[in-house]
Design an enzyme around this catalytic site. Structure first.
Site: not given
Length: 244
Positions: A91, A118, A156, A171
């Site tokens: 993250p 963690e 893609r 796209d």
């Protein structure tokens, strides 16, 4: 492209990667996906991949040895001429984007490291990964879901994966704007008609309409994207009309 995924839960990928575009790309040998479980590179009888953090604290931290060994084993199987990139799912990494998908599609080999618990011992983060990537400002149970998203987006971009050569290039985000609206049959549904311009046969006018609508979509839904988009004089004029 050779894709290697280091994960404690390889079975999580079988459903998403066993259908649709990813499966077709694998069947065409455009991508080859392999899984490595770090537990297979532990030398204790319990196959332990995590341990309590030094200094105390909640949760368990992933140990460096199994992950360094896993990646070393993967790299030994990569052809010498292949360009490769080791990506850590976290993250706190750089936010993934369409531009990043395009950059990653230029490599011959991608190695994904998926975490749990963690987090990683910092030596994995600093010394093993070439790049740390996040798919958004939130925390998932593990890195597997983020990895699936990135593999799908990168695939893609590869030639031959999509049915049309132009599909990826139209796209949303590919050229910095959201995609223009799309229509198909029937021509009218519940008193909602398809714009007449799309039946004009004038491709230059249709292209201009699509560009105008792409700008409109971006301006109304994601105006932040326009800050980095190189607007032409005609596009600036179109935007001014929209604002009025």
């Amino acid at each position: 492209m050779k894709i290697d995924i280091v994960t404690l839960f390889p079975e999580m990928f079988h459903g998403p990667f066993g259908h649709s575009i990813i499966k077709r790309a694998a069947d065409k040998n455009i991508i080859d996906i392999f899984f490595t479980n770090p537990r297979d590179f532990t030398y204790d009888k319990h196959h332990q991949v995590d341990d309590a953090p030094f200094g105390g604290g909640a949760g368990m931290v992933l140990k460096p040895e199994p992950f360094f060994r896993s990646v070393a084993n993967i790299k030994n199987a990569i052809p010498p001429k292949f360009t490769s990139r080791v990506l850590l799912m976290c993250p706190g990494g750089q936010t993934f984007s369409q531009e990043k998908a395009r950059q990653l599609s230029q490599y011959d080999s991608l190695i994904f490291i998926c975490g749990h618990y963690e987090g990683f011992d910092n030596r994995i983060t600093e010394k093993l990964a070439d790049e740390i990537i996040s798919i958004g400002d939130y925390v998932l149970t593990g890195g597997e879901l983020a990895c699936m998203v990135i593999v799908d987006a990168v695939s893609r971009m590869l030639p031959g994966v999509l049915g049309s050569k132009e599909s990826a290039s139209t796209d949303s985000f590919y050229n910095g704007l959201l995609e223009h609206p799309q229509y198909t049959r029937p021509r009218e549904y519940k008193k909602m008609p398809v714009p007449d311009i799309l039946f004009s046969g004038d491709h230059s006018k249709i292209a201009l309409w699509r560009k105008s609508k792409a700008l409109e979509e971006t301006f109304s839904k994601r105006p932040d994207l326009l800050a980095d988009y190189p607007l032409t004089k005609d596009e600036i004029a179109l935007l001014e009309k929209m604002k009025k």
